[in-house]
Design a protein around this motif. Structure first.
Motif, mmCIF file in Angstrom:
data_model
loop_
_atom_site.group_PDB
_atom_site.id
_atom_site.type_symbol
_atom_site.label_atom_id
_atom_site.label_comp_id
_atom_site.label_asym_id
_atom_site.label_seq_id
_atom_site.Cartn_x
_atom_site.Cartn_y
_atom_site.Cartn_z
ATOM 1 N N SER A 15 -65.414 60.558 90.729
ATOM 2 C CA SER A 15 -64.035 60.081 90.689
ATOM 3 C C SER A 15 -63.758 59.592 89.277
ATOM 4 C CB SER A 15 -63.867 58.927 91.675
ATOM 5 O OG SER A 15 -62.629 58.300 91.472
ATOM 6 N N THR A 16 -62.547 59.740 88.822
ATOM 7 C CA THR A 16 -62.219 59.236 87.486
ATOM 8 C C THR A 16 -61.352 57.985 87.579
ATOM 9 O OG1 THR A 16 -60.358 60.763 87.354
ATOM 10 C CG2 THR A 16 -62.443 61.478 86.352
ATOM 11 N N SER A 17 -61.539 57.242 88.652
ATOM 12 C CA SER A 17 -60.819 55.981 88.769
ATOM 13 C C SER A 17 -61.763 54.910 89.288
ATOM 14 C CB SER A 17 -59.608 56.112 89.698
ATOM 15 O OG SER A 17 -60.027 56.408 91.001
ATOM 16 N N VAL A 18 -61.413 53.686 88.986
ATOM 17 C CA VAL A 18 -62.185 52.529 89.435
ATOM 18 C C VAL A 18 -61.190 51.439 89.816
ATOM 19 C CG1 VAL A 18 -62.443 51.588 87.094
ATOM 20 C CG2 VAL A 18 -64.103 50.985 88.833
ATOM 21 N N ARG A 19 -61.536 50.663 90.857
ATOM 22 C CA ARG A 19 -60.704 49.525 91.251
ATOM 23 C C ARG A 19 -61.639 48.425 91.726
ATOM 24 N NH1 ARG A 19 -55.461 49.426 92.496
ATOM 25 N NH2 ARG A 19 -55.501 51.649 92.939
ATOM 26 N N GLU A 20 -61.563 47.296 91.066
ATOM 27 C CA GLU A 20 -62.350 46.123 91.451
ATOM 28 C C GLU A 20 -61.379 45.011 91.825
ATOM 29 O OE1 GLU A 20 -65.632 46.072 91.927
ATOM 30 O OE2 GLU A 20 -65.542 48.193 91.428
ATOM 31 N N SER A 21 -61.830 44.122 92.701
ATOM 32 C CA SER A 21 -60.953 43.041 93.154
ATOM 33 C C SER A 21 -61.763 41.776 93.390
ATOM 34 C CB SER A 21 -60.234 43.449 94.438
ATOM 35 O OG SER A 21 -61.166 43.676 95.468
ATOM 36 N N ALA A 22 -61.038 40.670 93.469
ATOM 37 C CA ALA A 22 -61.681 39.382 93.721
ATOM 38 C C ALA A 22 -60.646 38.418 94.286
ATOM 39 C CB ALA A 22 -62.249 38.802 92.423
ATOM 40 N N VAL A 23 -61.142 37.396 94.963
ATOM 41 C CA VAL A 23 -60.325 36.251 95.318
ATOM 42 C C VAL A 23 -60.716 35.156 94.338
ATOM 43 C CG1 VAL A 23 -59.817 34.487 97.041
ATOM 44 C CG2 VAL A 23 -60.100 36.881 97.744
ATOM 45 N N HIS A 47 -54.622 30.504 96.859
ATOM 46 C CA HIS A 47 -55.513 31.103 95.875
ATOM 47 C C HIS A 47 -54.941 32.467 95.502
ATOM 48 C CE1 HIS A 47 -59.009 28.424 97.438
ATOM 49 N NE2 HIS A 47 -58.226 27.778 96.602
ATOM 50 N N THR A 48 -55.704 33.259 94.775
ATOM 51 C CA THR A 48 -55.197 34.510 94.225
ATOM 52 C C THR A 48 -56.102 35.678 94.570
ATOM 53 O OG1 THR A 48 -54.316 33.264 92.356
ATOM 54 C CG2 THR A 48 -54.505 35.651 92.076
ATOM 55 N N PHE A 49 -55.501 36.772 95.008
ATOM 56 C CA PHE A 49 -56.199 38.051 95.135
ATOM 57 C C PHE A 49 -55.799 38.857 93.910
ATOM 58 C CE2 PHE A 49 -56.302 42.519 96.632
ATOM 59 C CZ PHE A 49 -57.659 42.602 96.909
ATOM 60 N N ILE A 50 -56.784 39.383 93.196
ATOM 61 C CA ILE A 50 -56.515 40.114 91.960
ATOM 62 C C ILE A 50 -57.231 41.454 91.999
ATOM 63 C CG2 ILE A 50 -58.416 38.942 90.751
ATOM 64 C CD1 ILE A 50 -56.685 39.070 88.175
ATOM 65 N N THR A 51 -56.565 42.494 91.514
ATOM 66 C CA THR A 51 -57.194 43.806 91.390
ATOM 67 C C THR A 51 -57.098 44.255 89.936
ATOM 68 O OG1 THR A 51 -55.169 45.052 91.873
ATOM 69 C CG2 THR A 51 -56.583 44.487 93.752
ATOM 70 N N TRP A 52 -58.118 45.020 89.505
ATOM 71 C CA TRP A 52 -58.137 45.581 88.155
ATOM 72 C C TRP A 52 -58.577 47.027 88.284
ATOM 73 C CZ3 TRP A 52 -60.821 42.558 83.629
ATOM 74 C CH2 TRP A 52 -60.533 43.167 82.400
ATOM 75 N N SER A 53 -57.635 47.924 88.104
ATOM 76 C CA SER A 53 -57.927 49.350 88.266
ATOM 77 C C SER A 53 -57.935 50.048 86.917
ATOM 78 C CB SER A 53 -56.887 50.007 89.173
ATOM 79 O OG SER A 53 -55.610 49.947 88.564
ATOM 80 N N GLY A 54 -58.571 51.210 86.894
ATOM 81 C CA GLY A 54 -58.578 52.053 85.707
ATOM 82 C C GLY A 54 -58.528 53.504 86.133
ATOM 83 N N ASN A 55 -57.656 54.269 85.514
ATOM 84 C CA ASN A 55 -57.561 55.706 85.759
ATOM 85 C C ASN A 55 -57.925 56.417 84.464
ATOM 86 O OD1 ASN A 55 -56.620 55.838 88.534
ATOM 87 N ND2 ASN A 55 -54.842 54.748 87.735
ATOM 88 N N TYR A 56 -59.029 57.156 84.529
ATOM 89 C CA TYR A 56 -59.613 57.791 83.352
ATOM 90 C C TYR A 56 -59.278 59.276 83.314
ATOM 91 C CZ TYR A 56 -62.258 53.520 82.774
ATOM 92 O OH TYR A 56 -62.595 52.208 82.581
ATOM 93 N N SER A 57 -59.280 59.832 82.127
ATOM 94 C CA SER A 57 -59.097 61.273 81.967
ATOM 95 C C SER A 57 -60.273 61.999 82.617
ATOM 96 C CB SER A 57 -58.995 61.634 80.483
ATOM 97 O OG SER A 57 -60.097 61.107 79.770
ATOM 98 N N SER A 58 -60.085 63.265 82.912
ATOM 99 C CA SER A 58 -61.087 64.031 83.664
ATOM 100 C C SER A 58 -62.384 64.247 82.903
ATOM 101 C CB SER A 58 -60.511 65.386 84.091
ATOM 102 O OG SER A 58 -60.176 66.142 82.943
ATOM 103 N N ASP A 59 -62.425 63.934 81.608
ATOM 104 C CA ASP A 59 -63.665 64.090 80.852
ATOM 105 C C ASP A 59 -64.547 62.832 80.893
ATOM 106 O OD1 ASP A 59 -61.802 62.717 79.306
ATOM 107 O OD2 ASP A 59 -62.337 63.720 77.435
ATOM 108 N N ALA A 60 -64.140 61.804 81.634
ATOM 109 C CA ALA A 60 -64.986 60.610 81.813
ATOM 110 C C ALA A 60 -66.080 60.940 82.826
ATOM 111 C CB ALA A 60 -64.146 59.440 82.302
ATOM 112 N N ASP A 61 -67.319 60.610 82.483
ATOM 113 C CA ASP A 61 -68.425 60.930 83.394
ATOM 114 C C ASP A 61 -68.782 59.733 84.276
ATOM 115 O OD1 ASP A 61 -70.024 59.181 81.853
ATOM 116 O OD2 ASP A 61 -70.938 60.821 80.720
#
Length: 151
Positions: free
Chosen positions: A7-15, A112-126
């Motif tokens: 996958s060329t995406s990542v999503r992390e989250s936290a409270v 409190h806070t729920f936070i997400t941090w996503s990244g969408n990478y180009s298809s050449d990311a391994d």
């Protein structure tokens, strides 16, 4: 060795056990060095036009990223940014990331806070790029919580 499909995406989250407004005000691109322990400094890039929101992140390992704020919503509480330059050069073409802040309105984490941090990478990311992004985001979210909850 053949490339591993990934996958060329990542999503992390936290409270984060801090009020959403405190979290929201901490995630200004130019202020990341105040809480992200990997950063030596984060500052507005000099020589840019006032309409261009570009921040230079200088990491403690010597990596320098120029990040451009693409979107910012004080209503929906998110920022989106892209990496427009990097020294040393990135092994992939591009990445666009979004950080979103949500209030927790009920239950044991109310106010409190729920936070997400996503990244969408180009298809050449391994797979290595995606794994690195995952762990760096997790570490940064933990750093953000530590910075906001130390009193």
């Amino acid at each position: 060795m053949a490339n591993i499909p990934t996958s060329t995406s990542v999503r992390e989250s936290a409270v984060i056990e801090a009020h959403p407004s405190d979290v929201w005000h901490a995630i200004k691109l130019q202020d990341f060095a105040k809480w992200w322990t990997r950063l030596e400094k984060s500052e507005w890039e000099k020589g840019q036009s006032p309409e261009t929101d570009i921040v230079r992140w200088t990491f403690k390992d010597g990596t320098v990223l120029d990040v451009k704020q693409e979107e910012h919503s004080t209503i929906d509480h998110y920022i989106t940014y892209s990496v427009i330059a990097c020294q040393p050069p990135l092994s992939y073409t591009s990445v666009v990331s979004t950080i979103r802040v949500y209030p927790v309105t009920t239950g044991k984490h109310e106010n409190h806070t729920f936070i997400t941090w996503s990244g969408n990478y180009s298809s050449d990311a391994d797979a290595g790029v995606i794994e690195d992004a995952k762990f760096k985001r997790r570490e940064a979210l933990a750093d953000l919580e530590k910075a906001l909850t130390k009193k």
